[in-house]
Design a protein around this motif. Sequence first.
Motif, PDB file in Angstrom:
ATOM      1  N   ARG A 211       0.813  -1.210   0.000  1.00 29.37           N
ATOM      2  CA  ARG A 211       0.000   0.000   0.000  1.00 29.37           C
ATOM      3  C   ARG A 211       0.849   1.264   0.000  1.00 29.37           C
ATOM      4  O   ARG A 211       0.407   2.323  -0.431  1.00 29.37           O
ATOM      5  CB  ARG A 211      -0.932  -0.027   1.218  1.00 29.37           C
ATOM      6  CG  ARG A 211      -1.907   1.103   1.289  1.00 29.37           C
ATOM      7  CD  ARG A 211      -3.245   0.698   1.865  1.00 29.37           C
ATOM      8  NE  ARG A 211      -3.111  -0.120   3.070  1.00 29.37           N
ATOM      9  CZ  ARG A 211      -4.093  -0.888   3.539  1.00 29.37           C
ATOM     10  NH1 ARG A 211      -5.250  -0.933   2.923  1.00 29.37           N
ATOM     11  NH2 ARG A 211      -3.909  -1.595   4.631  1.00 29.37           N
ATOM     12  N   ARG A 237      -1.503  -8.282   0.455  1.00 25.75           N
ATOM     13  CA  ARG A 237      -2.937  -8.434   0.233  1.00 25.75           C
ATOM     14  C   ARG A 237      -3.645  -7.099   0.115  1.00 25.75           C
ATOM     15  O   ARG A 237      -4.648  -6.997  -0.589  1.00 25.75           O
ATOM     16  CB  ARG A 237      -3.558  -9.260   1.364  1.00 25.75           C
ATOM     17  CG  ARG A 237      -5.045  -9.427   1.164  1.00 25.75           C
ATOM     18  CD  ARG A 237      -5.603 -10.520   2.009  1.00 25.75           C
ATOM     19  NE  ARG A 237      -6.668 -10.001   2.846  1.00 25.75           N
ATOM     20  CZ  ARG A 237      -7.354 -10.742   3.691  1.00 25.75           C
ATOM     21  NH1 ARG A 237      -7.073 -12.019   3.834  1.00 25.75           N
ATOM     22  NH2 ARG A 237      -8.313 -10.216   4.402  1.00 25.75           N
ATOM     23  N   THR A 254      -2.606 -16.264   2.922  1.00 26.38           N
ATOM     24  CA  THR A 254      -3.662 -16.653   1.995  1.00 26.38           C
ATOM     25  C   THR A 254      -3.162 -16.664   0.563  1.00 26.38           C
ATOM     26  O   THR A 254      -3.916 -16.965  -0.341  1.00 26.38           O
ATOM     27  CB  THR A 254      -4.837 -15.646   2.076  1.00 26.38           C
ATOM     28  OG1 THR A 254      -4.819 -15.031   3.342  1.00 26.38           O
ATOM     29  CG2 THR A 254      -6.142 -16.325   1.855  1.00 26.38           C
ATOM     30  N   GLY A 267       7.263  -0.646   0.452  1.00 27.98           N
ATOM     31  CA  GLY A 267       5.998  -0.069   0.916  1.00 27.98           C
ATOM     32  C   GLY A 267       5.080  -1.105   1.533  1.00 27.98           C
ATOM     33  O   GLY A 267       3.860  -1.023   1.438  1.00 27.98           O
ATOM     34  N   ILE A 268       5.686  -2.107   2.185  1.00 25.43           N
ATOM     35  CA  ILE A 268       4.931  -3.171   2.859  1.00 25.43           C
ATOM     36  C   ILE A 268       5.253  -3.099   4.345  1.00 25.43           C
ATOM     37  O   ILE A 268       6.428  -3.028   4.729  1.00 25.43           O
ATOM     38  CB  ILE A 268       5.315  -4.557   2.289  1.00 25.43           C
ATOM     39  CG1 ILE A 268       4.800  -4.677   0.851  1.00 25.43           C
ATOM     40  CG2 ILE A 268       4.778  -5.687   3.166  1.00 25.43           C
ATOM     41  CD1 ILE A 268       5.153  -5.983   0.165  1.00 25.43           C
ATOM     42  N   GLY A 270       4.690  -5.337   6.804  1.00 26.78           N
ATOM     43  CA  GLY A 270       5.202  -6.551   7.440  1.00 26.78           C
ATOM     44  C   GLY A 270       4.221  -7.124   8.446  1.00 26.78           C
ATOM     45  O   GLY A 270       4.615  -7.563   9.527  1.00 26.78           O
ATOM     46  N   LYS A 289       9.034   3.941   4.672  1.00 21.41           N
ATOM     47  CA  LYS A 289       9.364   5.260   5.216  1.00 21.41           C
ATOM     48  C   LYS A 289       9.221   5.313   6.738  1.00 21.41           C
ATOM     49  O   LYS A 289       9.680   6.258   7.369  1.00 21.41           O
ATOM     50  CB  LYS A 289       8.526   6.345   4.534  1.00 21.41           C
ATOM     51  CG  LYS A 289       7.068   6.328   4.877  1.00 21.41           C
ATOM     52  CD  LYS A 289       6.379   7.543   4.258  1.00 21.41           C
ATOM     53  CE  LYS A 289       4.926   7.568   4.682  1.00 21.41           C
ATOM     54  NZ  LYS A 289       4.127   8.507   3.905  1.00 21.41           N
ATOM     55  N   ALA A 293       8.391   0.143  11.150  1.00 19.73           N
ATOM     56  CA  ALA A 293       7.628  -0.904  10.449  1.00 19.73           C
ATOM     57  C   ALA A 293       8.174  -2.294  10.809  1.00 19.73           C
ATOM     58  O   ALA A 293       9.387  -2.509  10.793  1.00 19.73           O
ATOM     59  CB  ALA A 293       7.696  -0.684   8.934  1.00 19.73           C
ATOM     60  N   HIS A 308       9.071   6.198  -3.668  1.00 18.95           N
ATOM     61  CA  HIS A 308       9.028   6.998  -4.897  1.00 18.95           C
ATOM     62  C   HIS A 308      10.376   7.635  -5.200  1.00 18.95           C
ATOM     63  O   HIS A 308      10.633   8.072  -6.312  1.00 18.95           O
ATOM     64  CB  HIS A 308       7.944   8.072  -4.798  1.00 18.95           C
ATOM     65  CG  HIS A 308       6.599   7.487  -4.496  1.00 18.95           C
ATOM     66  ND1 HIS A 308       5.993   7.607  -3.276  1.00 18.95           N
ATOM     67  CD2 HIS A 308       5.794   6.698  -5.246  1.00 18.95           C
ATOM     68  CE1 HIS A 308       4.853   6.935  -3.291  1.00 18.95           C
ATOM     69  NE2 HIS A 308       4.704   6.381  -4.474  1.00 18.95           N
TER      70      HIS A 308
ATOM     71  N   SER B 123     -11.037 -17.283   8.854  1.00 18.54           N
ATOM     72  CA  SER B 123     -11.188 -16.333   9.940  1.00 18.54           C
ATOM     73  C   SER B 123      -9.840 -15.700  10.248  1.00 18.54           C
ATOM     74  O   SER B 123      -8.789 -16.270   9.960  1.00 18.54           O
ATOM     75  CB  SER B 123     -11.738 -17.044  11.171  1.00 18.54           C
ATOM     76  OG  SER B 123     -10.851 -18.059  11.594  1.00 18.54           O
TER      77      SER B 123
HETATM   78  C1  LIG Z   1      -7.084 -13.926   7.559  1.00 20.19           C
HETATM   79  C2  LIG Z   1      -6.136 -12.924   6.957  1.00 20.19           C
HETATM   80  C3  LIG Z   1      -5.266 -13.337   5.958  1.00 20.19           C
HETATM   81  C4  LIG Z   1      -4.360 -12.431   5.404  1.00 20.19           C
HETATM   82  N1  LIG Z   1      -3.515 -12.875   4.427  1.00 20.19           N
HETATM   83  C5  LIG Z   1      -2.598 -12.024   3.910  1.00 20.19           C
HETATM   84  C6  LIG Z   1      -1.670 -12.458   2.911  1.00 20.19           C
HETATM   85  O1  LIG Z   1      -1.697 -13.610   2.446  1.00 20.19           O
HETATM   86  N2  LIG Z   1      -0.749 -11.569   2.463  1.00 20.19           N
HETATM   87  C7  LIG Z   1      -0.688 -10.274   2.908  1.00 20.19           C
HETATM   88  O2  LIG Z   1       0.179  -9.523   2.443  1.00 20.19           O
HETATM   89  N3  LIG Z   1      -1.562  -9.840   3.827  1.00 20.19           N
HETATM   90  C8  LIG Z   1      -2.516 -10.670   4.336  1.00 20.19           C
HETATM   91  N4  LIG Z   1      -3.423 -10.194   5.243  1.00 20.19           N
HETATM   92  C9  LIG Z   1      -3.486  -8.733   5.475  1.00 20.19           C
HETATM   93  C10 LIG Z   1      -2.440  -8.203   6.416  1.00 20.19           C
HETATM   94  O3  LIG Z   1      -2.946  -8.313   7.742  1.00 20.19           O
HETATM   95  C11 LIG Z   1      -2.147  -6.720   6.119  1.00 20.19           C
HETATM   96  O4  LIG Z   1      -3.346  -5.986   6.172  1.00 20.19           O
HETATM   97  C12 LIG Z   1      -1.483  -6.470   4.761  1.00 20.19           C
HETATM   98  O5  LIG Z   1      -0.395  -7.345   4.568  1.00 20.19           O
HETATM   99  C13 LIG Z   1      -1.000  -5.036   4.700  1.00 20.19           C
HETATM  100  O6  LIG Z   1      -0.506  -4.737   3.436  1.00 20.19           O
HETATM  101  P1  LIG Z   1       0.545  -3.562   3.232  1.00 20.19           P
HETATM  102  O7  LIG Z   1       1.775  -3.858   4.028  1.00 20.19           O
HETATM  103  O8  LIG Z   1       0.706  -3.348   1.770  1.00 20.19           O
HETATM  104  O9  LIG Z   1      -0.226  -2.294   3.772  1.00 20.19           O
HETATM  105  P2  LIG Z   1      -0.027  -1.411   5.153  1.00 20.19           P
HETATM  106  O10 LIG Z   1      -0.049  -2.308   6.291  1.00 20.19           O
HETATM  107  O11 LIG Z   1      -1.005  -0.344   4.992  1.00 20.19           O
HETATM  108  O12 LIG Z   1       1.445  -0.883   5.000  1.00 20.19           O
HETATM  109  C14 LIG Z   1       1.868   0.080   4.099  1.00 20.19           C
HETATM  110  C15 LIG Z   1       3.293   0.432   4.476  1.00 20.19           C
HETATM  111  O13 LIG Z   1       3.832   1.335   3.520  1.00 20.19           O
HETATM  112  C16 LIG Z   1       4.607   2.310   4.176  1.00 20.19           C
HETATM  113  N5  LIG Z   1       4.639   3.491   3.316  1.00 20.19           N
HETATM  114  C17 LIG Z   1       3.637   4.376   3.079  1.00 20.19           C
HETATM  115  N6  LIG Z   1       4.037   5.297   2.179  1.00 20.19           N
HETATM  116  C18 LIG Z   1       5.313   4.980   1.840  1.00 20.19           C
HETATM  117  C19 LIG Z   1       6.268   5.562   0.966  1.00 20.19           C
HETATM  118  N7  LIG Z   1       5.989   6.638   0.217  1.00 20.19           N
HETATM  119  N8  LIG Z   1       7.482   4.983   0.882  1.00 20.19           N
HETATM  120  C20 LIG Z   1       7.795   3.893   1.636  1.00 20.19           C
HETATM  121  N9  LIG Z   1       6.928   3.303   2.465  1.00 20.19           N
HETATM  122  C21 LIG Z   1       5.706   3.846   2.568  1.00 20.19           C
HETATM  123  C22 LIG Z   1       3.933   2.539   5.496  1.00 20.19           C
HETATM  124  O14 LIG Z   1       4.883   3.022   6.449  1.00 20.19           O
HETATM  125  C23 LIG Z   1       3.429   1.124   5.835  1.00 20.19           C
HETATM  126  O15 LIG Z   1       4.366   0.423   6.623  1.00 20.19           O
HETATM  127  C24 LIG Z   1      -4.331 -11.073   5.836  1.00 20.19           C
HETATM  128  C25 LIG Z   1      -5.200 -10.666   6.832  1.00 20.19           C
HETATM  129  C26 LIG Z   1      -6.092 -11.557   7.395  1.00 20.19           C
HETATM  130  C27 LIG Z   1      -7.006 -11.083   8.479  1.00 20.19           C
END
Ligand SMILES: Cc1cc2nc3c(=O)[nH]c(=O)nc-3n(C[C@H](O)[C@H](O)[C@H](O)COP(=O)(O)OP(=O)(O)OC[C@H]3O[C@@H](n4cnc5c(N)ncnc54)[C@H](O)[C@@H]3O)c2cc1C
Lengths: 322, 260
Positions: A211, A237, A254, A267-268, A270, A289, A293, A308, B123
């Motif tokens: 994200r 996800r 999943t 941008g993940i 963790g 960033k 994290a 970016h 879940s």
């Molecule tokens: C039952 C269940 C199963 C799931 N299965 C999975 C799965 O298989 N895989 C999975 O990935 N998730 C899974 N999830 C979801 C998981 O809990 C998280 O919601 C998801 O992984 C978050 O994705 P993200 O890291 O992209 O987003 P966020 O958690 O929103 O993280 C975004 C990160 O980007 C950073 N960021 C923002 N802007 C910038 C920038 N300009 N430069 C650098 N960094 C930046 C932020 O600091 C933040 O750390 C599951 C959840 C549940 C409940």
Amino acid sequence: MAISSIWVFAQASGDAPTTGTLELLTKARSLGGTVTAFVGGDASAIAGALGEYGASKVYATGDLGGALPGAAVASAMQAVIAGGDRPDLVLFPQNYEGRDVMARLSVKLDRTVVTNNVDIAVEGDAVKVTTPIFGGNTLVTTTFTGEGPFLAAFRPKSFAAESAGGGAAEVVAAPVPDLGATGGAVVTAVHVEETSGPKLDEAEIVVSGGRGLGEADKYSMIESLAKVLKGAPGASRAIVDAGWVPYSYQVGQTGKVVKPKVYIAAGISGATQHMVGMKGSKNIIAINKDKEAPIFGVADLGIVGDVHKVLPKLIEALQARG
Amino acid sequence: MAAMNVIVCVKQIPDPAAPGALGADHTLVRDGKLILDESDSYGVEMALQLVDKAGGGEVSIVSMAPNGEVSGMRTALAMGAVKGVLVSDPALAGSDALTTAKVLGAAVQRLGGADLVLAGTESSDGYTGTVPEQLAEVLGLPSVTFAKSVTVDGGTLKVERQTEAGYDEVTCPLPAVVSVTAGVVEPRYPSFKGIMAAKSKPIEEVTAGDLGVTPVGWAGAGQQITEVAQAAERQAGEIIEDDGEAFGKIVEFLDNLKVI
Ligand SMILES: Cc1cc2nc3c(=O)[nH]c(=O)nc-3n(C[C@H](O)[C@H](O)[C@H](O)COP(=O)(O)OP(=O)(O)OC[C@H]3O[C@@H](n4cnc5c(N)ncnc54)[C@H](O)[C@@H]3O)c2cc1C
Ligand SMILES: Nc1ncnc2c1ncn2[C@@H]1O[C@H](COP(=O)(O)O)[C@@H](O)[C@H]1O
């Protein structure tokens, strides 16, 4: 009761068994007893490979005619068991078809099923499976009680697949009995999302975006970086749910389990559910960033910075090297 | 079909943002306030939309939870479900997915069945991912798991089912059990009016015994947790702040690994 007969729910991809199937067969033969593969579909193309990896017998339902495998394969398994060939243990891959079959079978046999495992051991009469929880920082060992067959499911890449050098396995028909109402779901069309480059779960290098990329268009940076590194693009996800990339890109609980030589997370955050899918990577690079994290807790190289700014320069530098 | 009745399985879970803990009996500690599992908010929304499109019928919910907990169910009622059955019973502590499915199956029957039963794919706290398909077998119904799109055409469901490589189009006669993925629909936020109305919507609380389901809990599980250990931690490596040149560090790192 020692374990004398183990079944593996076997799946094919094209004309070959899936890697997950070979992993389970390899583990099964190390546990002692005979190993039998159970195929939902036609097994003629894969019986050779199943035998090579340790199956001495292959049950095959024959073409399912589009029926979803859950009810069909579980019914066929139950019919074989009712006919007198009763396994002590049945191993399943933790994926969609595996889940559907084990769930139906567990009700039919009235046996529990222990899911999400990464290891199994047979100690005397006890069958123990290991499950990581809380994102993998705690390992729970569960011992089956009561009568078998014991049903257990394993996450991909829990075991290494190694050939046993065995010959082709004997194929025995295990036809699907009449399913009544439970057989109603039928596949009418199959859509495969085209991808180029190496497969996500087999690539040496995986570059995943989350994200933090901000918007869907920015995912092109992940694709460019993956391309110049001859790796595969992946995703959290969050951006799969948001519709930026197809589900087949998802890494995690999943999604796919990856263990590449290098995993780059951009941008993940963790989240634990993401980490269970990539923590086994040999080297992890994270760009985020937020220096708090959780991804930095597992990174070999962590860059606290803006994707970016870092990614375009990185891509340019790598392209310049040719 | 003119009217359509849908039952949604809703799990009530500890807040996923709080760190999880195991109790002395090795089950997940669930004694705080429980909330509606986000995985199930998609099922509730899907059900409301399907009933709306059918032009009649209603959405009911079933849940199995400790201590008579209903706060997560109230959220689903506030979104628009009309009534629910809660199965709560101290004897259920330690239940496995199979027992859960038997209990939910009996709760669905308590409500008189439905044209469609919806559940989440997995879940957030248990993630066995087996309960929906087990429930289908308990009820003797066909099922489609991992649905990313669901429409109803006459007495037939049309589902796009996610696969490893893409998706399958699946048709299935009703009644059926379907598990939906996150992202299948955008769950609505309950309105203030919805929240107020939910307070007086009926939730029938029953025990497993009332539903005739035995044995349950540890006695029925067929499995026992025999050890809990810390996994080996991965060591964190070097962390640097980007000063505009950090990309060079990545190039160097990849170079050392001989992958470029
Ligand atoms: C039952 C269940 C199963 C799931 N299965 C999975 C799965 O298989 N895989 C999975 O990935 N998730 C899974 N999830 C979801 C998981 O809990 C998280 O919601 C998801 O992984 C978050 O994705 P993200 O890291 O992209 O987003 P966020 O958690 O929103 O993280 C975004 C990160 O980007 C950073 N960021 C923002 N802007 C910038 C920038 N300009 N430069 C650098 N960094 C930046 C932020 O600091 C933040 O750390 C599951 C959840 C549940 C409940
Ligand atoms: N205790 C419960 N009460 C209500 N629904 C449940 C319960 N446990 C599981 N489910 C349903 O089954 C789905 C999958 O759960 P699981 O098999 O635990 O991953 C959930 O998203 C719910 O829809």
